[in-house]
Design a protein around this motif. Structure first.
Motif, PDB file in Angstrom:
ATOM      1  N   GLU A  13       1.053  -1.457   0.078  1.00  0.00           N
ATOM      2  CA  GLU A  13       0.022  -0.018   0.061  1.00  0.00           C
ATOM      3  C   GLU A  13       0.813   1.386   0.023  1.00  0.00           C
ATOM      4  N   ARG A  14       2.140   1.139   0.650  1.00  0.00           N
ATOM      5  CA  ARG A  14       3.040   2.462   0.907  1.00  0.00           C
ATOM      6  C   ARG A  14       3.422   2.668  -0.646  1.00  0.00           C
ATOM      7  N   GLU A  15       3.483   1.953  -1.656  1.00  0.00           N
ATOM      8  CA  GLU A  15       3.912   2.295  -2.909  1.00  0.00           C
ATOM      9  C   GLU A  15       3.127   3.476  -3.528  1.00  0.00           C
ATOM     10  N   LYS A  16       1.614   3.412  -3.130  1.00  0.00           N
ATOM     11  CA  LYS A  16       0.664   4.460  -3.841  1.00  0.00           C
ATOM     12  C   LYS A  16       1.071   6.131  -3.314  1.00  0.00           C
ATOM     13  N   TYR A  17       2.017   5.856  -2.236  1.00  0.00           N
ATOM     14  CA  TYR A  17       2.114   7.265  -1.825  1.00  0.00           C
ATOM     15  C   TYR A  17       3.715   7.530  -1.815  1.00  0.00           C
ATOM     16  N   LYS A  18       4.206   7.721  -3.035  1.00  0.00           N
ATOM     17  CA  LYS A  18       5.536   8.116  -3.154  1.00  0.00           C
ATOM     18  C   LYS A  18       6.001   9.531  -2.930  1.00  0.00           C
ATOM     19  N   GLU A  19       5.254  10.105  -3.178  1.00  0.00           N
ATOM     20  CA  GLU A  19       5.351  11.836  -2.880  1.00  0.00           C
ATOM     21  C   GLU A  19       5.543  11.936  -1.641  1.00  0.00           C
ATOM     22  N   ALA A  20       4.821  11.318  -0.760  1.00  0.00           N
ATOM     23  CA  ALA A  20       4.860  11.368   0.648  1.00  0.00           C
ATOM     24  C   ALA A  20       5.973  10.615   1.353  1.00  0.00           C
ATOM     25  N   LEU A  21       6.495   9.570   0.786  1.00  0.00           N
ATOM     26  CA  LEU A  21       7.640   8.994   1.038  1.00  0.00           C
ATOM     27  C   LEU A  21       8.853   9.595   0.851  1.00  0.00           C
ATOM     28  N   ILE A  22       8.893  10.391  -0.359  1.00  0.00           N
ATOM     29  CA  ILE A  22       9.994  11.228  -0.610  1.00  0.00           C
ATOM     30  C   ILE A  22      10.194  12.489   0.585  1.00  0.00           C
ATOM     31  N   ALA A  23       8.762  12.957   0.788  1.00  0.00           N
ATOM     32  CA  ALA A  23       9.023  14.078   1.940  1.00  0.00           C
ATOM     33  C   ALA A  23       9.396  13.699   3.128  1.00  0.00           C
ATOM     34  N   ILE A  24       8.773  12.334   3.429  1.00  0.00           N
ATOM     35  CA  ILE A  24       9.301  11.830   4.887  1.00  0.00           C
ATOM     36  C   ILE A  24      10.827  11.363   4.885  1.00  0.00           C
ATOM     37  N   THR A  25      11.321  10.764   4.064  1.00  0.00           N
ATOM     38  CA  THR A  25      12.645  10.413   4.145  1.00  0.00           C
ATOM     39  C   THR A  25      13.800  11.502   3.639  1.00  0.00           C
ATOM     40  N   VAL A  26      13.477  12.556   3.383  1.00  0.00           N
ATOM     41  CA  VAL A  26      14.209  13.796   3.092  1.00  0.00           C
ATOM     42  C   VAL A  26      15.013  14.279   4.702  1.00  0.00           C
ATOM     43  N   ASP A  27      14.176  14.194   5.693  1.00  0.00           N
ATOM     44  CA  ASP A  27      14.835  14.209   6.988  1.00  0.00           C
ATOM     45  C   ASP A  27      15.171  13.208   7.826  1.00  0.00           C
ATOM     46  N   GLU A  28      14.534  12.016   7.716  1.00  0.00           N
ATOM     47  CA  GLU A  28      14.817  10.800   8.434  1.00  0.00           C
ATOM     48  C   GLU A  28      14.560   9.423   7.729  1.00  0.00           C
ATOM     49  N   SER A  29      14.838   8.411   8.227  1.00  0.00           N
ATOM     50  CA  SER A  29      14.808   7.092   8.053  1.00  0.00           C
ATOM     51  C   SER A  29      13.326   6.591   7.961  1.00  0.00           C
ATOM     52  N   LEU A  30      12.613   5.961   7.060  1.00  0.00           N
ATOM     53  CA  LEU A  30      11.393   5.593   7.275  1.00  0.00           C
ATOM     54  C   LEU A  30      11.199   4.773   8.755  1.00  0.00           C
ATOM     55  N   LYS A  31      12.183   3.971   9.132  1.00  0.00           N
ATOM     56  CA  LYS A  31      12.047   3.252  10.447  1.00  0.00           C
ATOM     57  C   LYS A  31      11.832   4.292  11.515  1.00  0.00           C
ATOM     58  N   ARG A  32      12.486   5.394  11.673  1.00  0.00           N
ATOM     59  CA  ARG A  32      12.487   6.423  12.610  1.00  0.00           C
ATOM     60  C   ARG A  32      11.147   7.043  12.423  1.00  0.00           C
ATOM     61  N   TYR A  33      10.716   7.581  11.183  1.00  0.00           N
ATOM     62  CA  TYR A  33       9.309   8.064  11.153  1.00  0.00           C
ATOM     63  C   TYR A  33       8.352   7.240  11.597  1.00  0.00           C
ATOM     64  N   CYS A  34       8.326   5.928  11.373  1.00  0.00           N
ATOM     65  CA  CYS A  34       7.327   5.087  11.862  1.00  0.00           C
ATOM     66  C   CYS A  34       7.462   4.990  13.452  1.00  0.00           C
ATOM     67  N   GLN A  35       8.661   5.034  14.036  1.00  0.00           N
ATOM     68  CA  GLN A  35       8.539   5.226  15.508  1.00  0.00           C
ATOM     69  C   GLN A  35       8.097   6.460  15.783  1.00  0.00           C
ATOM     70  N   ARG A  36       8.391   7.548  15.331  1.00  0.00           N
ATOM     71  CA  ARG A  36       7.670   8.768  15.820  1.00  0.00           C
ATOM     72  C   ARG A  36       6.240   9.194  15.584  1.00  0.00           C
ATOM     73  N   ILE A  37       5.726   8.501  14.583  1.00  0.00           N
ATOM     74  CA  ILE A  37       4.359   8.868  14.165  1.00  0.00           C
ATOM     75  C   ILE A  37       3.265   7.993  15.057  1.00  0.00           C
ATOM     76  N   GLY A  38       3.779   6.847  15.801  1.00  0.00           N
ATOM     77  CA  GLY A  38       3.178   6.338  16.639  1.00  0.00           C
ATOM     78  C   GLY A  38       2.907   6.910  18.000  1.00  0.00           C
ATOM     79  N   ARG A  39       3.649   7.687  18.238  1.00  0.00           N
ATOM     80  CA  ARG A  39       3.801   8.718  19.647  1.00  0.00           C
ATOM     81  C   ARG A  39       2.393   9.574  19.890  1.00  0.00           C
ATOM     82  N   HIS A  40       2.048   9.727  21.013  1.00  0.00           N
ATOM     83  CA  HIS A  40       0.911  10.507  21.085  1.00  0.00           C
ATOM     84  C   HIS A  40       1.309  12.059  20.817  1.00  0.00           C
TER      85      HIS A  40
END
Length: 117
Positions: A13-40
């Motif tokens: 499903e992630r592949e449908k959102y390439k533009e967002a993935l690019i924006a996310i991974t400019v500043d951090e790894s996808l792994k780090r982002y996924c850790q942060r997005i789950g925080r309150h």
């Protein structure tokens, strides 16, 4: 949570959102982002708006106060659009009941948005 599920939990499903993935991974790894997005205390921004507009098939326009746009000062009382997501979902003439109302957000600095009514 919907953005987290799509981006972090479903590689296909992630592949449908390439533009967002690019924006996310400019500043951090996808792994780090996924850790942060789950925080309150995580605040969404452009990447999340990109995903949500597509996921919900919802047009979204982001504005800033007019007075923030003017360099020479001034006290404009209007709003200026600075970004649009999901324009393809706006509908239009001849498309029946597919037309969606635009969600209008006011950008208030950093990653804070308020609903503009």
């Amino acid at each position: 949570m919907a953005v987290k599920e799509v981006i972090c939990n479903d590689p296909k499903e992630r592949e449908k959102y390439k533009e967002a993935l690019i924006a996310i991974t400019v500043d951090e790894s996808l792994k780090r982002y996924c850790q942060r997005i789950g925080r309150h205390d995580f605040w969404g921004g452009e990447s999340e708006l990109l995903v949500l507009s597509k996921l919900c098939k919802q047009p979204i326009i982001v504005y800033i106060p007019e007075h923030e746009h003017r360099r020479g000062g001034g006290y404009g009382s209007g709003f200026i659009p600075i970004a649009e997501y999901g324009a393809e979902f706006r509908g239009g003439w001849g498309k029946g009941n597919n037309k969606k109302n635009v969600v209008r957000l006011l950008y208030s600095g950093r990653n804070h948005y308020d609903l503009l009514r």
